[in-house]
Design a protein around this motif. Structure first.
Motif, PDB file in Angstrom:
ATOM      1  N   LEU A 176       0.845  -1.203   0.000  1.00  0.00           N
ATOM      2  CA  LEU A 176       0.000   0.000   0.000  1.00  0.00           C
ATOM      3  C   LEU A 176       0.877   1.249   0.000  1.00  0.00           C
ATOM      4  O   LEU A 176       0.621   2.198  -0.747  1.00  0.00           O
ATOM      5  CB  LEU A 176      -0.933   0.008   1.211  1.00  0.00           C
ATOM      6  N   SER A 177       1.938   1.247   0.817  1.00  0.00           N
ATOM      7  CA  SER A 177       2.865   2.382   0.888  1.00  0.00           C
ATOM      8  C   SER A 177       3.535   2.627  -0.461  1.00  0.00           C
ATOM      9  O   SER A 177       3.680   3.768  -0.894  1.00  0.00           O
ATOM     10  CB  SER A 177       3.961   2.135   1.932  1.00  0.00           C
ATOM     11  N   THR A 178       3.943   1.538  -1.112  1.00  0.00           N
ATOM     12  CA  THR A 178       4.599   1.646  -2.417  1.00  0.00           C
ATOM     13  C   THR A 178       3.640   2.231  -3.456  1.00  0.00           C
ATOM     14  O   THR A 178       4.006   3.142  -4.207  1.00  0.00           O
ATOM     15  CB  THR A 178       5.114   0.262  -2.881  1.00  0.00           C
ATOM     16  N   ALA A 179       2.410   1.726  -3.478  1.00  0.00           N
ATOM     17  CA  ALA A 179       1.403   2.217  -4.433  1.00  0.00           C
ATOM     18  C   ALA A 179       1.098   3.690  -4.168  1.00  0.00           C
ATOM     19  O   ALA A 179       0.956   4.490  -5.097  1.00  0.00           O
ATOM     20  CB  ALA A 179       0.136   1.377  -4.342  1.00  0.00           C
ATOM     21  N   LEU A 180       1.009   4.062  -2.882  1.00  0.00           N
ATOM     22  CA  LEU A 180       0.771   5.456  -2.533  1.00  0.00           C
ATOM     23  C   LEU A 180       1.953   6.315  -2.983  1.00  0.00           C
ATOM     24  O   LEU A 180       1.766   7.419  -3.510  1.00  0.00           O
ATOM     25  CB  LEU A 180       0.546   5.616  -1.023  1.00  0.00           C
ATOM     26  N   GLY A 181       3.154   5.804  -2.826  1.00  0.00           N
ATOM     27  CA  GLY A 181       4.365   6.524  -3.254  1.00  0.00           C
ATOM     28  C   GLY A 181       4.363   6.822  -4.744  1.00  0.00           C
ATOM     29  O   GLY A 181       4.696   7.928  -5.171  1.00  0.00           O
ATOM     30  N   HIS A 182       3.954   5.846  -5.547  1.00  0.00           N
ATOM     31  CA  HIS A 182       3.879   6.047  -7.002  1.00  0.00           C
ATOM     32  C   HIS A 182       2.861   7.137  -7.339  1.00  0.00           C
ATOM     33  O   HIS A 182       3.124   8.007  -8.172  1.00  0.00           O
ATOM     34  CB  HIS A 182       3.496   4.749  -7.712  1.00  0.00           C
ATOM     35  N   LEU A 183       1.712   7.074  -6.698  1.00  0.00           N
ATOM     36  CA  LEU A 183       0.655   8.061  -6.935  1.00  0.00           C
ATOM     37  C   LEU A 183       1.121   9.447  -6.485  1.00  0.00           C
ATOM     38  O   LEU A 183       0.950  10.435  -7.208  1.00  0.00           O
ATOM     39  CB  LEU A 183      -0.619   7.656  -6.178  1.00  0.00           C
ATOM     40  N   LEU A 184       1.730   9.513  -5.313  1.00  0.00           N
ATOM     41  CA  LEU A 184       2.234  10.769  -4.760  1.00  0.00           C
ATOM     42  C   LEU A 184       3.206  11.438  -5.740  1.00  0.00           C
ATOM     43  O   LEU A 184       3.089  12.638  -6.014  1.00  0.00           O
ATOM     44  CB  LEU A 184       2.935  10.422  -3.447  1.00  0.00           C
ATOM     45  N   ASN A 185       4.149  10.678  -6.277  1.00  0.00           N
ATOM     46  CA  ASN A 185       5.138  11.237  -7.212  1.00  0.00           C
ATOM     47  C   ASN A 185       4.485  11.734  -8.487  1.00  0.00           C
ATOM     48  O   ASN A 185       4.837  12.794  -9.001  1.00  0.00           O
ATOM     49  CB  ASN A 185       6.209  10.193  -7.544  1.00  0.00           C
ATOM     50  N   CYS A 186       3.537  10.974  -8.989  1.00  0.00           N
ATOM     51  CA  CYS A 186       2.837  11.341 -10.216  1.00  0.00           C
ATOM     52  C   CYS A 186       2.046  12.633 -10.018  1.00  0.00           C
ATOM     53  O   CYS A 186       2.091  13.544 -10.846  1.00  0.00           O
ATOM     54  CB  CYS A 186       1.929  10.195 -10.639  1.00  0.00           C
ATOM     55  N   VAL A 187       1.345  12.735  -8.893  1.00  0.00           N
ATOM     56  CA  VAL A 187       0.557  13.936  -8.588  1.00  0.00           C
ATOM     57  C   VAL A 187       1.484  15.141  -8.393  1.00  0.00           C
ATOM     58  O   VAL A 187       1.213  16.231  -8.901  1.00  0.00           O
ATOM     59  CB  VAL A 187      -0.334  13.723  -7.334  1.00  0.00           C
ATOM     60  N   ALA A 188       2.602  14.930  -7.679  1.00  0.00           N
ATOM     61  CA  ALA A 188       3.541  16.034  -7.418  1.00  0.00           C
ATOM     62  C   ALA A 188       4.109  16.582  -8.730  1.00  0.00           C
ATOM     63  O   ALA A 188       4.167  17.795  -8.932  1.00  0.00           O
ATOM     64  CB  ALA A 188       4.670  15.562  -6.502  1.00  0.00           C
ATOM     65  N   ASP A 189       4.513  15.692  -9.635  1.00  0.00           N
ATOM     66  CA  ASP A 189       5.037  16.114 -10.945  1.00  0.00           C
ATOM     67  C   ASP A 189       3.976  16.902 -11.704  1.00  0.00           C
ATOM     68  O   ASP A 189       4.257  17.920 -12.327  1.00  0.00           O
ATOM     69  CB  ASP A 189       5.446  14.903 -11.799  1.00  0.00           C
ATOM     70  N   HIS A 190       2.756  16.398 -11.656  1.00  0.00           N
ATOM     71  CA  HIS A 190       1.654  17.025 -12.378  1.00  0.00           C
ATOM     72  C   HIS A 190       1.361  18.421 -11.824  1.00  0.00           C
ATOM     73  O   HIS A 190       1.212  19.381 -12.579  1.00  0.00           O
ATOM     74  CB  HIS A 190       0.414  16.136 -12.277  1.00  0.00           C
ATOM     75  N   LEU A 213      -1.062  12.806   3.022  1.00  0.00           N
ATOM     76  CA  LEU A 213       0.276  12.258   2.756  1.00  0.00           C
ATOM     77  C   LEU A 213       1.186  12.367   3.978  1.00  0.00           C
ATOM     78  O   LEU A 213       1.963  11.451   4.262  1.00  0.00           O
ATOM     79  CB  LEU A 213       0.932  12.985   1.578  1.00  0.00           C
ATOM     80  N   LEU A 214       1.112  13.487   4.678  1.00  0.00           N
ATOM     81  CA  LEU A 214       1.946  13.674   5.871  1.00  0.00           C
ATOM     82  C   LEU A 214       1.585  12.659   6.946  1.00  0.00           C
ATOM     83  O   LEU A 214       2.457  12.119   7.618  1.00  0.00           O
ATOM     84  CB  LEU A 214       1.761  15.088   6.437  1.00  0.00           C
ATOM     85  N   PHE A 215       0.298  12.417   7.122  1.00  0.00           N
ATOM     86  CA  PHE A 215      -0.150  11.510   8.169  1.00  0.00           C
ATOM     87  C   PHE A 215       0.149  10.053   7.828  1.00  0.00           C
ATOM     88  O   PHE A 215       0.613   9.294   8.676  1.00  0.00           O
ATOM     89  CB  PHE A 215      -1.647  11.698   8.429  1.00  0.00           C
ATOM     90  N   TRP A 216      -0.126   9.655   6.576  1.00  0.00           N
ATOM     91  CA  TRP A 216      -0.033   8.239   6.221  1.00  0.00           C
ATOM     92  C   TRP A 216       1.357   7.864   5.718  1.00  0.00           C
ATOM     93  O   TRP A 216       1.567   7.557   4.577  1.00  0.00           O
ATOM     94  CB  TRP A 216      -1.137   7.861   5.236  1.00  0.00           C
ATOM     95  N   SER A 217       2.286   7.890   6.653  1.00  0.00           N
ATOM     96  CA  SER A 217       3.640   7.415   6.387  1.00  0.00           C
ATOM     97  C   SER A 217       3.597   5.884   6.319  1.00  0.00           C
ATOM     98  O   SER A 217       2.632   5.266   6.779  1.00  0.00           O
ATOM     99  CB  SER A 217       4.554   7.834   7.534  1.00  0.00           C
ATOM    100  N   PRO A 218       4.650   5.262   5.771  1.00  0.00           N
ATOM    101  CA  PRO A 218       4.686   3.790   5.763  1.00  0.00           C
ATOM    102  C   PRO A 218       4.476   3.185   7.162  1.00  0.00           C
ATOM    103  O   PRO A 218       3.760   2.196   7.306  1.00  0.00           O
ATOM    104  CB  PRO A 218       6.078   3.478   5.217  1.00  0.00           C
TER     105      PRO A 218
END
Length: 145
Positions: free
Chosen positions: A37-51, A93-98
């Motif tokens: 779940l953390s890994t999947a969230l990380g991928h989404l987070l990076n994609c959103v941040a770039d966007h 994102l800040l709250f839901w760390s791995p």
């Protein structure tokens, strides 16, 4: 020199965000381990941040130029909703760390079930604005990189 972002690039971002949000949503409903779940969230987070770095306010300028019938008040409302979602997304994102996901998987599932549809709805709204803009010929949008 300023780089330019094209409507096609923004639309590709939207597609990727939607795919990654759906992937995470699917994992939430499976017995995926917190690490997955953390890994999947990380991928989404990076994609959103770039966007967000690329898009930021350009979409509103496009919205105004693409839809002359769109009032300034409506655009401001869309922008306010966007800023609220951005703030909520940052908090999430800040709250839901791995570690936090591992400690409270059920809480993460619940929070994500609330957040991910909002993110996907936002992408749909932006996509509609971009399609309208694209139909009127594609301006190049100056962005700072």
């Amino acid at each position: 020199m300023m780089a330019t972002t094209t409507i096609a690039e923004l639309r590709h971002d939207h597609e990727m965000i939607d795919i990654l949000a759906r992937r995470l949503s699917g994992l939430l409903e499976s017995d995926a381990a917190p690490g997955e779940l953390s890994t999947a969230l990380g991928h989404l987070l990076n994609c959103v941040a770039d966007h967000l770095a690329r898009e930021d306010t350009t979409i509103y300028e496009l919205a105004l130029s693409a839809k002359p019938g769109l009032s300034r008040a409506k655009v401001d409302q869309v922008r306010e909703e966007f800023e609220r979602l951005k703030a909520n997304w940052q908090d999430y994102l800040l709250f839901w760390s791995p570690d936090q996901i591992a400690a409270d998987r059920a809480g993460f599932v619940e929070a994500s079930r609330a957040m991910l549809p909002r993110l996907r709805n936002r992408v749909k709204l932006e996509e509609g604005l971009l399609v309208a803009a694209a139909l009127q010929g594609e301006p190049l949008i100056p962005t700072t990189h």
